[in-house]
Design a protein around this motif. Structure first.
Motif, mmCIF file in Angstrom:
data_model
loop_
_atom_site.group_PDB
_atom_site.id
_atom_site.type_symbol
_atom_site.label_atom_id
_atom_site.label_comp_id
_atom_site.label_asym_id
_atom_site.label_seq_id
_atom_site.Cartn_x
_atom_site.Cartn_y
_atom_site.Cartn_z
ATOM 1 N N ILE A 79 0.840 -1.202 0.000
ATOM 2 C CA ILE A 79 0.000 0.000 0.000
ATOM 3 C C ILE A 79 0.876 1.255 0.000
ATOM 4 O O ILE A 79 1.693 1.462 0.915
ATOM 5 C CB ILE A 79 -0.947 0.000 1.226
ATOM 6 N N GLY A 80 0.723 2.065 -1.019
ATOM 7 C CA GLY A 80 1.508 3.291 -1.140
ATOM 8 C C GLY A 80 0.722 4.471 -0.599
ATOM 9 O O GLY A 80 -0.315 4.847 -1.147
ATOM 10 N N ILE A 81 1.200 5.043 0.488
ATOM 11 C CA ILE A 81 0.496 6.183 1.102
ATOM 12 C C ILE A 81 1.078 7.489 0.564
ATOM 13 O O ILE A 81 2.286 7.699 0.587
ATOM 14 C CB ILE A 81 0.625 6.148 2.636
ATOM 15 N N GLN A 89 0.354 8.674 9.026
ATOM 16 C CA GLN A 89 1.143 7.823 9.920
ATOM 17 C C GLN A 89 0.234 6.977 10.810
ATOM 18 O O GLN A 89 0.509 5.800 11.058
ATOM 19 C CB GLN A 89 2.037 8.694 10.807
ATOM 20 N N PHE A 90 -0.838 7.607 11.240
ATOM 21 C CA PHE A 90 -1.781 6.904 12.127
ATOM 22 C C PHE A 90 -2.374 5.685 11.415
ATOM 23 O O PHE A 90 -2.402 4.578 11.957
ATOM 24 C CB PHE A 90 -2.869 7.893 12.553
ATOM 25 N N ILE A 91 -2.807 5.875 10.189
ATOM 26 C CA ILE A 91 -3.457 4.766 9.480
ATOM 27 C C ILE A 91 -2.422 3.714 9.057
ATOM 28 O O ILE A 91 -2.709 2.515 9.023
ATOM 29 C CB ILE A 91 -4.291 5.269 8.288
ATOM 30 N N ALA A 92 -1.201 4.178 8.801
ATOM 31 C CA ALA A 92 -0.141 3.239 8.397
ATOM 32 C C ALA A 92 0.105 2.200 9.490
ATOM 33 O O ALA A 92 0.381 1.034 9.197
ATOM 34 C CB ALA A 92 1.143 4.013 8.100
ATOM 35 N N LYS A 93 -0.024 2.627 10.736
ATOM 36 C CA LYS A 93 0.200 1.674 11.841
ATOM 37 C C LYS A 93 -0.814 0.537 11.778
ATOM 38 O O LYS A 93 -0.482 -0.616 12.014
ATOM 39 C CB LYS A 93 0.076 2.398 13.190
ATOM 40 N N GLY A 94 -2.065 0.879 11.457
ATOM 41 C CA GLY A 94 -3.109 -0.147 11.347
ATOM 42 C C GLY A 94 -2.812 -1.101 10.193
ATOM 43 O O GLY A 94 -2.994 -2.315 10.309
ATOM 44 N N LEU A 95 -2.331 -0.553 9.073
ATOM 45 C CA LEU A 95 -2.022 -1.394 7.912
ATOM 46 C C LEU A 95 -0.895 -2.370 8.268
ATOM 47 O O LEU A 95 -0.924 -3.546 7.900
ATOM 48 C CB LEU A 95 -1.598 -0.533 6.716
ATOM 49 N N ARG A 96 0.074 -1.868 9.015
ATOM 50 C CA ARG A 96 1.196 -2.721 9.429
ATOM 51 C C ARG A 96 0.712 -3.799 10.408
ATOM 52 O O ARG A 96 1.125 -4.953 10.309
ATOM 53 C CB ARG A 96 2.297 -1.880 10.113
ATOM 54 N N ARG A 97 -0.157 -3.386 11.329
ATOM 55 C CA ARG A 97 -0.688 -4.363 12.306
ATOM 56 C C ARG A 97 -1.321 -5.539 11.576
ATOM 57 O O ARG A 97 -1.284 -6.662 12.030
ATOM 58 C CB ARG A 97 -1.763 -3.711 13.188
ATOM 59 N N GLN A 98 -1.927 -5.248 10.431
ATOM 60 C CA GLN A 98 -2.605 -6.300 9.669
ATOM 61 C C GLN A 98 -1.653 -7.007 8.701
ATOM 62 O O GLN A 98 -2.075 -7.761 7.836
ATOM 63 C CB GLN A 98 -3.786 -5.708 8.899
ATOM 64 N N HIS A 100 0.414 -5.808 6.286
ATOM 65 C CA HIS A 100 0.631 -5.323 4.922
ATOM 66 C C HIS A 100 1.885 -4.450 4.844
ATOM 67 O O HIS A 100 2.377 -3.964 5.864
ATOM 68 C CB HIS A 100 -0.607 -4.552 4.448
ATOM 69 N N PHE A 101 2.386 -4.263 3.627
ATOM 70 C CA PHE A 101 3.587 -3.452 3.438
ATOM 71 C C PHE A 101 3.181 -1.998 3.218
ATOM 72 O O PHE A 101 2.269 -1.720 2.437
ATOM 73 C CB PHE A 101 4.376 -3.940 2.216
ATOM 74 N N VAL A 102 3.878 -1.115 3.910
ATOM 75 C CA VAL A 102 3.577 0.309 3.741
ATOM 76 C C VAL A 102 4.738 0.999 3.033
ATOM 77 O O VAL A 102 5.885 0.918 3.448
ATOM 78 C CB VAL A 102 3.312 0.984 5.105
ATOM 79 N N GLY A 118 9.308 0.053 10.284
ATOM 80 C CA GLY A 118 9.188 -1.029 9.301
ATOM 81 C C GLY A 118 8.433 -0.627 8.047
ATOM 82 O O GLY A 118 7.684 -1.424 7.477
ATOM 83 N N MET A 119 8.597 0.630 7.627
ATOM 84 C CA MET A 119 7.936 1.107 6.403
ATOM 85 C C MET A 119 9.011 1.670 5.467
ATOM 86 O O MET A 119 10.117 1.956 5.905
ATOM 87 C CB MET A 119 6.918 2.199 6.746
#
Ligand code: NAP
Length: 388
Positions: A79-81, A89-98, A100-102, A118-119
Motif C-alpha cells: 500500500i503506497g500512502i 502515519q496513524f493509518i499506516a500503523k493499522g495497515l502494518r498491524r494487519q 501489509h507493506f507500507v 518497518g515502512m
C-alpha cells in the motif's frame, strides 16, 4: 470474542466444512466463518453468538487456527500512502498491524520515522510509483489533494491499481479520481470516522465509511479491494457502505458542526475548574480534540463539502434563536416593571409594589440587562422600577 476476528481476508476461499471437536464450521465464500449447529446453516450473527457460547477456549483456539491457515495463503498488500502527516502515519500503523507493506511519500521527509516503523519512504512520487503498489492511499490534506493527484505519474503504475483516499469529504475526491484515472484503475472512497485522538486506543466499533466507486466484480482487483477493506474490518471498525453524496450530507450535519463548535469554544480559552460538570469536561475534551487537527483540515471540511455553508447558517440561526429566547424574557420583565411601577390613576401604591415582589431587585436587573440590551435606557428603567 469480536465477530470481526471470524472474518477472512480472502473472499475466494472455497466453501467448505470444517469440523472441530464440538462444532462444525462452514467456511463461506462470502468471507464469514459460520458455525453450523445441529440444525443446519445458521445466520452469521447467530453463528457467531453460538460460537462464543460453546466451549469458549477450545472453540476460539480452533477457530483462530483456521483463520491463521487461511490468512497464511494471502499475499499481503503493498500500500503506497501519499501524504504521510498526522493521519497518514496513524493509518499506516493499522495497515502494518494487519501485516501489509507500507510504502510512503510526502512533501516532508519521513524517512527516519519509516525506518523505525518497518515502512519504506520514498522522497518523491515517481520513486513510489515505480514500486507499483497494489493500492495508492491518498492521505494528503483536502486542500492539497487536487494538485497531488494531478501530479501522480499514473503511467508508472499497474493498470489495475486501486486508488483509495481517506479525505473527510467524499464527493470531491471521487469526482477527481473519476476525471483523472484511466478506466482500468479501481476507485474506493473511504472515510475513517476517527483519528489519532479518538482511535488511539484501537479502532474497535469506530465507523468506517466507504463507497466502492469503481471496482471490478471479479478478478484480482476485486479481491484486492476486499482485502483492503478487510483491514478495517479486522481492526474491528463498524463498516458503513454509503454513497459519497450521503456521506457529505451526514458529515456536514455532524462532523462539521462538531469541529465548528470545537473551534468556537477554543476562542473562549476554557479552563478546567475545581467544579467541572461532566458536560463541561466533554466540552474541554471536544476543544482539545478539535484544535489538535490542523486548521487546513477544518477549512477543507468547509470549502469542499457543498452542505457546509447551509450548516454554518443553521448554526448561526440556532444561536440567534437561543439568544432571542433569553433576551426576550428579560425584555418582558423589564417592560412589565416599567409599565406596572406607574400606578394607574387612583390605584393604591401598595398594590403596585406587591405585584412586583417576585421580580429581582433593581441592581440585579441592571446587571442582567447590561449583558444585552444596550438599546434600552437601563438607568431609566431601573430608576423607575425601584420601589419608592
Ligand atoms: P491535514 O492537515 O489535513 O493534512 C496533512 C497532510 O497533507 C500531510 O501529509 C502533509 O504533508 C500534506 N500536505 C499539506 N499541504 C500540502 C501541500 N501543499 N503539498 C503537499 N502535501 C501537503 O492533516 P491530517 O490530519 O494528516 O489529515 C490528512 C487527511 O486525512 C485529510 O484529508 C483529512 O481529511 C483526512 N482525515 C483526517 C482525520 C483526522 O482525524 N486527522 C480523520 C479522517 C480523515 P507533509 O506532512 O509532508 O507536510
Amino acid at each position: 470474542m469480536a465477530s470481526s476476528s471470524l472474518r477472512f481476508a480472502q473472499p475466494t476461499f472455497p466453501n467448505s466444512i470444517l469440523k472441530t471437536k464440538t462444532n462444525t464450521f462452514f467456511v463461506s465464500k462470502s468471507v464469514f466463518l459460520t458455525p453450523v449447529p445441529n440444525k443446519g446453516k445458521a445466520s452469521n450473527a447467530h453463528a457467531i453468538t453460538k460460537l462464543a457460547c460453546v466451549n469458549k477456549t477450545t472453540e476460539i483456539a480452533a477457530c483462530n487456527q483456521i483463520i491463521g491457515d487461511v490468512n497464511a495463503k494471502l499475499t499481503p498488500l503493498r500500500i503506497g500512502i501519499i501524504g504521510f502527516g498526522n493521519f497518514g502515519q496513524f493509518i499506516a500503523k493499522g495497515l502494518r498491524r494487519q501485516g501489509h507493506f507500507v510504502l510512503a511519500t510526502s512533501r516532508s521527509d519521513y524517512s527516519e520515522y519509516c525506518k523505525q516503523n518497518g515502512m519504506q519512504f520514498f522522497r518523491n512520487m515517481d520513486a513510489l510509483c515505480e514500486e507499483q503498489p497494489d493500492v495508492i492511499l491518498v492521505c494528503s490534506s483536502i486542500l492539497s489533494t487536487e494538485n497531488i493527484i494531478r501530479s501522480i505519474p499514473i503511467h508508472k503504475l499497474k493498470p489495475d491499481t486501486i486508488f483509495a483516499d481517506v479525505l473527510s469529504v467524499k464527493q470531491f475526491p471521487r469526482n477527481l479520481f473519476l476525471e483523472i484515472l484511466p478506466p482500468g484503475f479501481g476507485i474506493v472512497c473511504t472515510h475513517p470516522m476517527f483519528g489519532p485522538e479518538s482511535g488511539k486506543n484501537g479502532w474497535n466499533g469506530l465507523p468506517f465509511v466507504f463507497e466502492k466507486v469503481r471496482v471490478t466484480d471479479t478478478g484480482a482487483q476485486a479481491e484486492k479491494c476486499t482485502q483492503f477493506l478487510d483491514i478495517f474490518e479486522q481492526e474491528g471498525c463498524r463498516m458503513v457502505e454509503m454513497t459519497c453524496e450521503e456521506h457529505d450530507r451526514h458529515a456536514a450535519g455532524s462532523q462539521f458542526i462538531t469541529h465548528t463548535i470545537g473551534r468556537i469554544l477554543s476562542h473562549l480559552n476554557l479552563e478546567s475548574t475545581p467544579i467541572n460538570t461532566k458536560g463541561y469536561e466533554t466540552l474541554l475534551q471536544l476543544t482539545e480534540n478539535t484544535i489538535s487537527d490542523s486548521f487546513d483540515l477544518y477549512y477543507g471540511l468547509f470549502m469542499y463539502n457543498v452542505n457546509a455553508t447551509e450548516q454554518m447558517d443553521n448554526l448561526d440561526r440556532a444561536f440567534e434563536t437561543v439568544k432571542q429566547k433569553l433576551y426576550s424574557r428579560l425584555h418582558d420583565i423589564l417592560r412589565k416593571q416599567i409599565v406596572e411601577r406607574v400606578p394607574m390613576q387612583g390605584e393604591l401604591r401598595t398594590k403596585s409594589t406587591n405585584s412586583l415582589s417576585y421580580l429581582p431587585d433593581g441592581e440585579s436587573i441592571k446587571k442582567l440587562a447590561s449583558l444585552s440590551m444596550s438599546e434600552i435606557k437601563l438607568s431609566e428603567a431601573v430608576t423607575v422600577s425601584s420601589p419608592r
